[in-house]
Design a protein around this motif. Sequence first.
Motif, PDB file in Angstrom:
ATOM      1  N   GLY A   5       8.066 -11.315  10.266  1.00 18.85           N
ATOM      2  CA  GLY A   5       7.552 -11.832  11.387  1.00 18.85           C
ATOM      3  C   GLY A   5       7.874 -11.033  12.711  1.00 18.85           C
ATOM      4  N   LYS A   6       7.082 -11.393  13.879  1.00 18.16           N
ATOM      5  CA  LYS A   6       6.851 -10.922  14.833  1.00 18.16           C
ATOM      6  C   LYS A   6       7.965 -11.282  15.654  1.00 18.16           C
ATOM      7  N   ALA A   7       8.723 -10.665  16.582  1.00 17.77           N
ATOM      8  CA  ALA A   7      10.039 -10.939  17.477  1.00 17.77           C
ATOM      9  C   ALA A   7       9.419 -11.707  18.400  1.00 17.77           C
ATOM     10  N   SER A   8       8.302 -11.807  18.799  1.00 16.84           N
ATOM     11  CA  SER A   8       7.664 -12.641  19.903  1.00 16.84           C
ATOM     12  C   SER A   8       7.523 -14.167  19.282  1.00 16.84           C
ATOM     13  N   SER A   9       7.412 -14.327  18.133  1.00 21.83           N
ATOM     14  CA  SER A   9       6.935 -15.758  17.487  1.00 21.83           C
ATOM     15  C   SER A   9       8.291 -16.615  17.622  1.00 21.83           C
ATOM     16  N   ILE A  10       8.006 -17.862  18.302  1.00 14.86           N
ATOM     17  CA  ILE A  10       9.053 -18.750  18.617  1.00 14.86           C
ATOM     18  C   ILE A  10       9.831 -19.149  17.321  1.00 14.86           C
ATOM     19  N   ASN A  11       9.061 -19.364  16.367  1.00 19.47           N
ATOM     20  CA  ASN A  11       9.750 -19.492  15.016  1.00 19.47           C
ATOM     21  C   ASN A  11      10.611 -18.406  14.307  1.00 19.47           C
ATOM     22  N   VAL A  12      10.215 -17.259  14.538  1.00 19.44           N
ATOM     23  CA  VAL A  12      10.961 -16.099  14.013  1.00 19.44           C
ATOM     24  C   VAL A  12      12.081 -16.048  15.047  1.00 19.44           C
ATOM     25  N   ARG A  13      11.965 -16.350  16.299  1.00 20.23           N
ATOM     26  CA  ARG A  13      13.259 -16.187  17.374  1.00 20.23           C
ATOM     27  C   ARG A  13      14.182 -17.226  16.844  1.00 20.23           C
ATOM     28  N   LYS A  14      13.841 -18.336  16.311  1.00 20.89           N
ATOM     29  CA  LYS A  14      14.920 -19.238  15.829  1.00 20.89           C
ATOM     30  C   LYS A  14      15.740 -18.707  14.877  1.00 20.89           C
ATOM     31  N   VAL A  15      15.173 -17.981  13.764  1.00 22.71           N
ATOM     32  CA  VAL A  15      15.957 -17.174  12.788  1.00 22.71           C
ATOM     33  C   VAL A  15      16.724 -16.138  13.434  1.00 22.71           C
ATOM     34  N   LEU A  16      16.070 -15.371  14.191  1.00 28.10           N
ATOM     35  CA  LEU A  16      16.845 -14.256  14.769  1.00 28.10           C
ATOM     36  C   LEU A  16      18.175 -14.695  15.617  1.00 28.10           C
ATOM     37  N   TRP A  17      17.982 -15.710  16.482  1.00 30.03           N
ATOM     38  CA  TRP A  17      18.984 -16.580  17.158  1.00 30.03           C
ATOM     39  C   TRP A  17      20.059 -16.785  16.057  1.00 30.03           C
ATOM     40  N   ALA A  18      19.708 -17.572  15.334  1.00 31.68           N
ATOM     41  CA  ALA A  18      20.507 -18.299  14.207  1.00 31.68           C
ATOM     42  C   ALA A  18      21.476 -17.084  13.455  1.00 31.68           C
ATOM     43  N   CYS A  19      20.839 -15.905  13.277  1.00 34.14           N
ATOM     44  CA  CYS A  19      21.498 -14.934  12.611  1.00 34.14           C
ATOM     45  C   CYS A  19      22.750 -14.355  13.609  1.00 34.14           C
ATOM     46  N   ASP A  20      22.369 -14.127  14.721  1.00 34.00           N
ATOM     47  CA  ASP A  20      23.108 -13.692  15.798  1.00 34.00           C
ATOM     48  C   ASP A  20      24.327 -14.426  15.956  1.00 34.00           C
ATOM     49  N   GLU A  21      24.067 -15.966  15.982  1.00 27.54           N
ATOM     50  CA  GLU A  21      24.952 -16.904  16.166  1.00 27.54           C
ATOM     51  C   GLU A  21      26.054 -16.664  15.122  1.00 27.54           C
ATOM     52  N   ILE A  22      25.533 -16.834  13.749  1.00 29.03           N
ATOM     53  CA  ILE A  22      26.407 -16.673  12.670  1.00 29.03           C
ATOM     54  C   ILE A  22      27.133 -15.320  12.356  1.00 29.03           C
ATOM     55  N   GLY A  23      26.384 -14.519  12.915  1.00 29.90           N
ATOM     56  CA  GLY A  23      26.898 -13.156  12.546  1.00 29.90           C
ATOM     57  C   GLY A  23      26.313 -12.315  11.234  1.00 29.90           C
ATOM     58  N   ILE A  24      25.206 -12.673  10.818  1.00 30.57           N
ATOM     59  CA  ILE A  24      24.363 -12.292   9.821  1.00 30.57           C
ATOM     60  C   ILE A  24      23.840 -10.798   9.935  1.00 30.57           C
ATOM     61  N   ALA A  25      24.054  -9.680   9.269  1.00 31.57           N
ATOM     62  CA  ALA A  25      23.155  -8.544   9.473  1.00 31.57           C
ATOM     63  C   ALA A  25      21.953  -8.573   8.795  1.00 31.57           C
ATOM     64  N   TYR A  26      20.827  -8.469   9.413  1.00 31.97           N
ATOM     65  CA  TYR A  26      19.402  -8.391   9.130  1.00 31.97           C
ATOM     66  C   TYR A  26      18.608  -7.285   9.650  1.00 31.97           C
ATOM     67  N   ALA A  27      17.557  -7.081   8.876  1.00 31.15           N
ATOM     68  CA  ALA A  27      16.631  -6.109   9.172  1.00 31.15           C
ATOM     69  C   ALA A  27      15.346  -7.156   9.492  1.00 31.15           C
ATOM     70  N   ARG A  28      14.366  -6.694  10.608  1.00 29.87           N
ATOM     71  CA  ARG A  28      13.259  -7.513  10.658  1.00 29.87           C
ATOM     72  C   ARG A  28      11.929  -6.588  10.581  1.00 29.87           C
ATOM     73  N   ALA A  29      10.817  -7.006  10.079  1.00 34.86           N
ATOM     74  CA  ALA A  29       9.659  -6.129   9.959  1.00 34.86           C
ATOM     75  C   ALA A  29       8.540  -7.262  10.457  1.00 34.86           C
ATOM     76  N   ASP A  30       7.520  -6.896  11.290  1.00 36.58           N
ATOM     77  CA  ASP A  30       6.340  -7.744  11.622  1.00 36.58           C
ATOM     78  C   ASP A  30       5.741  -8.065  10.273  1.00 36.58           C
ATOM     79  N   ASP A  31       5.608  -7.469   9.346  1.00 42.25           N
ATOM     80  CA  ASP A  31       4.901  -7.914   8.310  1.00 42.25           C
ATOM     81  C   ASP A  31       5.580  -7.444   7.030  1.00 42.25           C
ATOM     82  N   GLY A  32       5.108  -8.007   5.702  1.00 43.69           N
ATOM     83  CA  GLY A  32       5.731  -7.530   4.625  1.00 43.69           C
ATOM     84  C   GLY A  32       5.050  -8.308   3.416  1.00 43.69           C
TER      85      GLY A  32
END
Length: 197
Positions: A5-32
């Motif tokens: 999901g695009k990093a500009s999406s508010i719902n994607v940003r929820k997940v990205l922020w949660a990963c940063d808070e928890i310390g989860i390593a991730y890779a993000r792609a706009d589509d898949g």
Amino acid sequence: MRIIGKASSINVRKVLWACDEIGIAYARADDGPELSQNPNGLVPVIVDGDFVLWESNTILRYLAHKWAARALLPDEPRRRAEVERWIDWQATEFNTAWRYAFSAIVRRNPAFRDAVQIEASRRSWNRMAAIVDERLQATGGYIAGAAFSLADIPIGLSINRWMVTPMDKPLLAHVDAYYERLASRPGFLKHGRNGIP
């Protein structure tokens, strides 16, 4: 773990922020290709090994549970319910309130031009922000209590959207103070208070 999901999406940003808070390593792609597994065709979708999950608030709960982030989502039933109540309220009441006004004012979507509906949405949105203000006055800290929790991720992003949308809004001292408290969190600055409504 992959986040689609695009990093500009508010719902994607929820997940990205949660990963940063928890310390989860991730890779993000706009589509898949896994995006097709969401029957709604919406983001975010996460891919955790062979497990594909969609619905942003469900993803938040999954991440907190899998990585045992009990400070964000407690095990004790009443404290957990308090956190989950505000997560659900954001998805049902807060989101519903801002949808029309935001689409008209910020996105300038031509399908959202009705002045009466824009004003009704703006008033409803302000009423939801006032509910947050009252709640913050009661807790003295964050939406589900004195400490930051998983509920502050969707609520914080919604407050960011409310704060940066150019419209008439009331002065809400507790919301203002909350916005500044959230700004002490790197994840909020990266995924919330970053210039994207």
